[in-house]
Scaffold this motif. Structure first.
Motif, PDB file in Angstrom:
ATOM      1  N   SER A   1      36.367 115.003  57.277  1.00  0.00           N
ATOM      2  CA  SER A   1      37.273 116.244  57.245  1.00  0.00           C
ATOM      3  C   SER A   1      37.408 117.193  57.077  1.00  0.00           C
ATOM      4  O   SER A   1      38.129 118.378  56.474  1.00  0.00           O
ATOM      5  N   VAL A   2      36.736 117.538  55.255  1.00  0.00           N
ATOM      6  CA  VAL A   2      36.372 118.413  54.456  1.00  0.00           C
ATOM      7  C   VAL A   2      35.765 119.209  55.454  1.00  0.00           C
ATOM      8  O   VAL A   2      33.880 118.702  55.888  1.00  0.00           O
TER       9      VAL A   2
ATOM     10  N   GLN B   1      37.049 116.222  47.085  1.00  0.00           N
ATOM     11  CA  GLN B   1      37.955 116.867  48.113  1.00  0.00           C
ATOM     12  C   GLN B   1      38.392 115.796  48.579  1.00  0.00           C
ATOM     13  O   GLN B   1      39.376 115.531  48.669  1.00  0.00           O
ATOM     14  N   ALA B   2      37.250 114.817  48.925  1.00  0.00           N
ATOM     15  CA  ALA B   2      37.370 113.313  50.301  1.00  0.00           C
ATOM     16  C   ALA B   2      38.285 112.652  49.626  1.00  0.00           C
ATOM     17  O   ALA B   2      39.179 112.113  50.108  1.00  0.00           O
ATOM     18  N   VAL B   3      38.015 112.433  48.239  1.00  0.00           N
ATOM     19  CA  VAL B   3      38.752 111.164  47.253  1.00  0.00           C
ATOM     20  C   VAL B   3      40.254 111.480  47.284  1.00  0.00           C
ATOM     21  O   VAL B   3      41.044 110.619  47.602  1.00  0.00           O
ATOM     22  N   LYS B   4      40.215 112.531  47.013  1.00  0.00           N
ATOM     23  CA  LYS B   4      41.767 113.109  47.195  1.00  0.00           C
ATOM     24  C   LYS B   4      42.478 113.495  48.259  1.00  0.00           C
ATOM     25  O   LYS B   4      44.058 112.363  48.062  1.00  0.00           O
ATOM     26  N   ARG B   5      42.301 113.261  49.027  1.00  0.00           N
ATOM     27  CA  ARG B   5      42.747 112.818  50.747  1.00  0.00           C
ATOM     28  C   ARG B   5      42.654 111.782  51.287  1.00  0.00           C
ATOM     29  O   ARG B   5      43.686 110.884  51.559  1.00  0.00           O
ATOM     30  N   MET B   6      42.281 110.530  50.756  1.00  0.00           N
ATOM     31  CA  MET B   6      42.061 109.510  50.784  1.00  0.00           C
ATOM     32  C   MET B   6      43.101 108.449  50.175  1.00  0.00           C
ATOM     33  O   MET B   6      42.933 107.354  50.701  1.00  0.00           O
TER      34      MET B   6
ATOM     35  N   GLY C   1      37.493 111.211  55.498  1.00  0.00           N
ATOM     36  CA  GLY C   1      37.489 111.480  54.141  1.00  0.00           C
ATOM     37  C   GLY C   1      36.719 112.599  54.090  1.00  0.00           C
ATOM     38  O   GLY C   1      36.458 113.173  54.169  1.00  0.00           O
TER      39      GLY C   1
ATOM     40  N   ILE D   1      37.430 104.176  55.560  1.00  0.00           N
ATOM     41  CA  ILE D   1      38.345 105.476  54.826  1.00  0.00           C
ATOM     42  C   ILE D   1      37.181 106.397  54.097  1.00  0.00           C
ATOM     43  O   ILE D   1      37.476 107.932  54.532  1.00  0.00           O
ATOM     44  N   PHE D   2      35.964 105.810  53.604  1.00  0.00           N
ATOM     45  CA  PHE D   2      35.332 107.300  53.287  1.00  0.00           C
ATOM     46  C   PHE D   2      34.884 108.150  54.335  1.00  0.00           C
ATOM     47  O   PHE D   2      34.986 109.719  54.032  1.00  0.00           O
TER      48      PHE D   2
END
Length: 224
Positions: free
Chosen positions: A115-116, A142-147, A112, A108-109
């Motif tokens: 994806s940035v 940014q990645a954590v918000k998407r994940m 994410g 998942i990390f």
């Protein structure tokens, strides 16, 4: 005609609640350990260094592709033989689900982070940030918000997977339900009550996650 009787459940409800408490403790420990393990594995896999990426990839694939029950048995029965250490049901379960969760969180990390847009990292480096600073201050937030939705889903799956610990006699909710069913001879009522406890708990966790996600979206913080 079967006559339902929940009287024994009310009389011994404290056992089920104690089991639920143990389930929540184990889930919390596995999450608290699994998130940093997952982040470390993801960063190692994305590092470009084969000496780091290859072992990280092996750990991820092994724990994602083998049954969690086999992993639990290996930690509980196999590790004491190899390392000559005493292994309690709780310790075996905590190690198993921490590493297994880490393997899933790693993917998942990784998804994410990838994806940035790369321009974000390049811009951070252009203003003098190191690669580690760019990852910590720019990419990961940014990645954590998407994940977040995927992390919530994985956390719920983890709670349900912990029911396997009853096989090594850890007193989680399912173990206590089985004990109570044998004591009261009312298995249908006992396991119905256990299912309702799982349903209520997971529903509340899902609702809390949905609330956080909506708040993030309303504030404009959730990446689209």
């Amino acid at each position: 005609m079967y006559r339902w009787d929940f009287t024994p459940i009310w009389a011994h409800g404290d056992l089920l609640l104690a089991g639920l408490g143990n389930t929540l403790v184990l889930t919390g420990v596995a999450l608290a350990g699994g998130l940093p393990v997952g982040l470390a594995l993801a960063l190692a896999r994305l590092s470009g260094n084969r000496l780091m990426a290859a072992p990280a990839g092996l750990v991820i694939e092994v724990f994602r592709t083998t049954p969690p029950l086999v992993q639990l048995f290996w930690f509980y029965f196999g590790l004491p033989i190899i390392l000559k250490v005493e292994m309690t049901p709780y310790l075996a379960a905590a190690l198993t689900f921490t590493i297994q969760s880490g393997a899933f969180f790693a993917e998942i990390f990784r998804a994410g982070i990838v994806s940035v847009d790369k321009g974000q990292s390049e811009a951070a480096r252009a203003i003098g940030m190191s690669k580690a600073q760019a990852m910590r201050r720019i990419i990961l937030p940014q990645a954590v918000k998407r994940m977040f939705p995927a992390m919530m889903e994985r956390s719920i799956e983890l709670m349900k997977t912990t029911t396997l610990v009853a096989t090594v006699s850890y007193a989680d909710l399912l173990y206590q339900a089985n004990e109570l069913a044998q004591k009261t001879f009312r298995p249908l009522e006992v396991f119905t009550a256990a299912a309702l406890l799982y349903f209520v708990t997971i529903t509340l966790v899902s609702a809390l996650g949905a609330l956080v996600e909506r708040r993030m979206a309303q504030s404009g913080e959730m990446a689209r």
